[in-house]
Design a protein around this motif. Sequence first.
Motif, PDB file in Angstrom:
ATOM      1  N   GLU A   1       0.734   3.664   2.063  1.00  0.00           N
ATOM      2  CA  GLU A   1       1.003   2.522   2.947  1.00  0.00           C
ATOM      3  C   GLU A   1       1.905   2.874   4.118  1.00  0.00           C
ATOM      4  O   GLU A   1       1.744   2.331   5.198  1.00  0.00           O
ATOM      5  CB  GLU A   1       1.654   1.387   2.140  1.00  0.00           C
ATOM      6  CG  GLU A   1       0.715   0.806   1.112  1.00  0.00           C
ATOM      7  CD  GLU A   1       1.374  -0.273   0.269  1.00  0.00           C
ATOM      8  OE1 GLU A   1       2.602  -0.453   0.375  1.00  0.00           O
ATOM      9  OE2 GLU A   1       0.645  -0.916  -0.505  1.00  0.00           O
ATOM     10  N   ASP A   2       2.901   3.714   3.865  1.00  0.00           N
ATOM     11  CA  ASP A   2       3.854   4.059   4.925  1.00  0.00           C
ATOM     12  C   ASP A   2       3.792   5.548   5.225  1.00  0.00           C
ATOM     13  O   ASP A   2       3.961   6.361   4.310  1.00  0.00           O
ATOM     14  CB  ASP A   2       5.301   3.769   4.480  1.00  0.00           C
ATOM     15  CG  ASP A   2       5.532   2.300   4.202  1.00  0.00           C
ATOM     16  OD1 ASP A   2       4.676   1.484   4.578  1.00  0.00           O
ATOM     17  OD2 ASP A   2       6.582   1.983   3.601  1.00  0.00           O
TER      18      ASP A   2
ATOM     19  N   LYS B   1      -5.495   2.209   4.359  1.00  0.00           N
ATOM     20  CA  LYS B   1      -4.595   1.180   3.827  1.00  0.00           C
ATOM     21  C   LYS B   1      -3.205   1.180   4.450  1.00  0.00           C
ATOM     22  O   LYS B   1      -2.332   0.422   4.040  1.00  0.00           O
ATOM     23  CB  LYS B   1      -4.440   1.358   2.306  1.00  0.00           C
ATOM     24  CG  LYS B   1      -5.618   0.868   1.510  1.00  0.00           C
ATOM     25  CD  LYS B   1      -5.153  -0.078   0.394  1.00  0.00           C
ATOM     26  CE  LYS B   1      -6.292  -0.477  -0.517  1.00  0.00           C
ATOM     27  NZ  LYS B   1      -6.278   0.282  -1.779  1.00  0.00           N
TER      28      LYS B   1
ATOM     29  N   SER C   1      -4.513  -6.955  12.772  1.00  0.00           N
ATOM     30  CA  SER C   1      -3.374  -7.180  11.880  1.00  0.00           C
ATOM     31  C   SER C   1      -2.036  -6.726  12.472  1.00  0.00           C
ATOM     32  O   SER C   1      -0.981  -7.097  11.967  1.00  0.00           O
ATOM     33  CB  SER C   1      -3.616  -6.420  10.574  1.00  0.00           C
ATOM     34  OG  SER C   1      -3.881  -5.050  10.873  1.00  0.00           O
TER      35      SER C   1
ATOM     36  N   MET D   1      -8.010   0.239  10.001  1.00  0.00           N
ATOM     37  CA  MET D   1      -6.782  -0.103   9.258  1.00  0.00           C
ATOM     38  C   MET D   1      -6.527  -1.595   9.350  1.00  0.00           C
ATOM     39  O   MET D   1      -5.756  -2.066  10.177  1.00  0.00           O
ATOM     40  CB  MET D   1      -5.606   0.660   9.836  1.00  0.00           C
ATOM     41  CG  MET D   1      -5.763   2.146   9.683  1.00  0.00           C
ATOM     42  SD  MET D   1      -4.293   2.959  10.290  1.00  0.00           S
ATOM     43  CE  MET D   1      -4.889   4.634  10.294  1.00  0.00           C
ATOM     44  N   THR D   2      -7.117  -2.329   8.452  1.00  0.00           N
ATOM     45  CA  THR D   2      -7.054  -3.790   8.541  1.00  0.00           C
ATOM     46  C   THR D   2      -5.726  -4.345   8.026  1.00  0.00           C
ATOM     47  O   THR D   2      -5.517  -5.554   8.065  1.00  0.00           O
ATOM     48  CB  THR D   2      -8.204  -4.407   7.734  1.00  0.00           C
ATOM     49  OG1 THR D   2      -8.150  -3.852   6.410  1.00  0.00           O
ATOM     50  CG2 THR D   2      -9.541  -4.075   8.357  1.00  0.00           C
ATOM     51  N   LYS D   3      -4.844  -3.461   7.532  1.00  0.00           N
ATOM     52  CA  LYS D   3      -3.537  -3.934   7.052  1.00  0.00           C
ATOM     53  C   LYS D   3      -2.392  -3.421   7.898  1.00  0.00           C
ATOM     54  O   LYS D   3      -1.228  -3.689   7.592  1.00  0.00           O
ATOM     55  CB  LYS D   3      -3.341  -3.480   5.605  1.00  0.00           C
ATOM     56  CG  LYS D   3      -4.336  -4.129   4.691  1.00  0.00           C
ATOM     57  CD  LYS D   3      -4.155  -3.711   3.269  1.00  0.00           C
ATOM     58  CE  LYS D   3      -5.119  -4.507   2.402  1.00  0.00           C
ATOM     59  NZ  LYS D   3      -5.183  -3.971   1.051  1.00  0.00           N
ATOM     60  N   LEU D   4      -2.732  -2.685   8.935  1.00  0.00           N
ATOM     61  CA  LEU D   4      -1.684  -2.060   9.743  1.00  0.00           C
ATOM     62  C   LEU D   4      -0.826  -3.103  10.445  1.00  0.00           C
ATOM     63  O   LEU D   4      -1.337  -4.017  11.088  1.00  0.00           O
ATOM     64  CB  LEU D   4      -2.333  -1.135  10.784  1.00  0.00           C
ATOM     65  CG  LEU D   4      -1.386  -0.214  11.556  1.00  0.00           C
ATOM     66  CD1 LEU D   4      -0.723   0.793  10.619  1.00  0.00           C
ATOM     67  CD2 LEU D   4      -2.128   0.508  12.669  1.00  0.00           C
ATOM     68  N   ARG D   5       0.499  -2.984  10.312  1.00  0.00           N
ATOM     69  CA  ARG D   5       1.410  -3.921  10.966  1.00  0.00           C
ATOM     70  C   ARG D   5       2.249  -3.262  12.051  1.00  0.00           C
ATOM     71  O   ARG D   5       2.521  -3.857  13.065  1.00  0.00           O
ATOM     72  CB  ARG D   5       2.322  -4.578   9.925  1.00  0.00           C
ATOM     73  CG  ARG D   5       1.579  -5.695   9.212  1.00  0.00           C
ATOM     74  CD  ARG D   5       2.489  -6.458   8.325  1.00  0.00           C
ATOM     75  NE  ARG D   5       2.713  -5.715   7.091  1.00  0.00           N
ATOM     76  CZ  ARG D   5       3.309  -6.217   6.035  1.00  0.00           C
ATOM     77  NH1 ARG D   5       3.790  -7.434   6.067  1.00  0.00           N
ATOM     78  NH2 ARG D   5       3.451  -5.507   4.946  1.00  0.00           N
ATOM     79  N   ASN D   6       2.696  -2.040  11.795  1.00  0.00           N
ATOM     80  CA  ASN D   6       3.507  -1.333  12.780  1.00  0.00           C
ATOM     81  C   ASN D   6       2.770  -0.085  13.244  1.00  0.00           C
ATOM     82  O   ASN D   6       2.445   0.780  12.423  1.00  0.00           O
ATOM     83  CB  ASN D   6       4.838  -0.899  12.166  1.00  0.00           C
ATOM     84  CG  ASN D   6       5.693  -2.064  11.757  1.00  0.00           C
ATOM     85  OD1 ASN D   6       5.220  -2.948  11.036  1.00  0.00           O
ATOM     86  ND2 ASN D   6       6.929  -2.101  12.190  1.00  0.00           N
TER      87      ASN D   6
ATOM     88  N   THR E   1       0.067   0.429   6.301  1.00  0.00           N
ATOM     89  CA  THR E   1       0.643  -0.758   6.931  1.00  0.00           C
ATOM     90  C   THR E   1       1.670  -0.350   7.984  1.00  0.00           C
ATOM     91  O   THR E   1       1.982  -1.131   8.874  1.00  0.00           O
ATOM     92  CB  THR E   1       1.338  -1.672   5.887  1.00  0.00           C
ATOM     93  OG1 THR E   1       2.405  -0.955   5.281  1.00  0.00           O
ATOM     94  CG2 THR E   1       0.359  -2.121   4.821  1.00  0.00           C
ATOM     95  N   TYR E   2       2.201   0.863   7.833  1.00  0.00           N
ATOM     96  CA  TYR E   2       3.239   1.347   8.747  1.00  0.00           C
ATOM     97  C   TYR E   2       2.887   2.767   9.149  1.00  0.00           C
ATOM     98  O   TYR E   2       2.733   3.643   8.293  1.00  0.00           O
ATOM     99  CB  TYR E   2       4.579   1.323   8.015  1.00  0.00           C
ATOM    100  CG  TYR E   2       5.753   1.881   8.792  1.00  0.00           C
ATOM    101  CD1 TYR E   2       6.609   1.042   9.496  1.00  0.00           C
ATOM    102  CD2 TYR E   2       6.015   3.256   8.812  1.00  0.00           C
ATOM    103  CE1 TYR E   2       7.687   1.555  10.204  1.00  0.00           C
ATOM    104  CE2 TYR E   2       7.092   3.774   9.519  1.00  0.00           C
ATOM    105  CZ  TYR E   2       7.926   2.919  10.203  1.00  0.00           C
ATOM    106  OH  TYR E   2       8.987   3.420  10.897  1.00  0.00           O
TER     107      TYR E   2
END
Length: 280
Positions: A153-154, A171, A217, A195-200, A173-174
Amino acid sequence: MKTLVITSLLAMWLVAAVAWTSASRVIARSLPDKDLNGYISDHSESRRDVREAPLEDETPMSPIAGGNGTDLPTCLLCVCLTGSVYCEEVLPLMTSVPTLPKETAYLYARFNMIEKIRNGDFADIVTLKRIDLTGNQISEIEDGAFSKLTLLEDLNLSENRLVKLPMLPDKLTYFNANNNHLKTRGVKANAFKKMTKLRNLLLADNRLEAVPFIPDSVRIVHLQNNNITEVNVNTFCKSNDTYYLRPSLSEVRLDGNPVVLSKYHDSFTCMNVLPVGKYR
Ligand SMILES: *[C@@H]1O[C@H](CO)[C@@H](O)[C@H](O)[C@H]1NC(C)=O
Ligand SMILES: *[C@@H]1O[C@H](CO)[C@@H](O)[C@H](O)[C@H]1NC(C)=O
Ligand SMILES: *[C@@H]1O[C@H](CO)[C@@H](O)[C@H](O)[C@H]1NC(C)=O
Ligand SMILES: *[C@@H]1O[C@H](CO)[C@@H](O)[C@H](O)[C@H]1NC(C)=O
């Protein structure tokens, strides 16, 4: 008939033996050696002799990979806590990724001298959720190095010497690759598309001349201090869909780039916030 009796006796003996060995293994593991009574102690000794390889497999310590001048186990050089390995500013200098204990979920290998990430470095550690390699000397990452890490994730690759990015798992997110030498041709336009969960998405202080595709996202995009000269309607919004909105995007940094954002006023209509950057 006789054979049948012998066979079934043998089978029963085997079942009993298996049950006994796994029971004594649990006991042997949960008690320090000196507390064990003679029998169990002897028994686990002999087991160790007989089944050396599998037991070794289970021990949390393993030798350092490509360790230069050292074959110290990773968990002597680094701090290993359940699921986490901390290898920060390790001495003697660590120039490659250490062999990780099985089931490592969090790896912190910041501020070392790691130069290259190889496909084999994380291959067996599919349990990894976070990898932090900030502040190394990484100039090359083999393309498949992270691709099998489906739980990752990171990923922090900031402060290295990367010119291009490898394939990245979906997957994330960061993702942080601030402060590298990334060039436009080293970051595929669709590198982050799946990357449908990427936030940063942090790509500040590089040499990029174009903005890659930014998934819906994403909340924070850092592209400051690159060499981006233009944006267009499709950079953040959609030219063929005037109803498209990007409510999650809350911070976009384009300062420190040649692009003059006021020239592209129709490019930000889907956003709640304007990018930070030059407007005249
Ligand atoms: C280990 O480091 C020394 C310098 O400290 C270098 O000469 C040698 O080539 C290195 N060996 C490996 C296997 O990286
Ligand atoms: C990644 O590294 C940068 C630079 O050291 C640091 O500021 C940031 O907090 C790190 N990110 C995470 C999620 O640890
Ligand atoms: C920035 O990009 C331009 C081309 O758009 C190029 O000529 C220039 O050398 C680049 N500057 C740097 C510092 O890479
Ligand atoms: C807009 O174009 C993209 C391809 O560029 C397409 O996938 C999408 O369906 C289009 N949307 C509309 C509303 O036409």
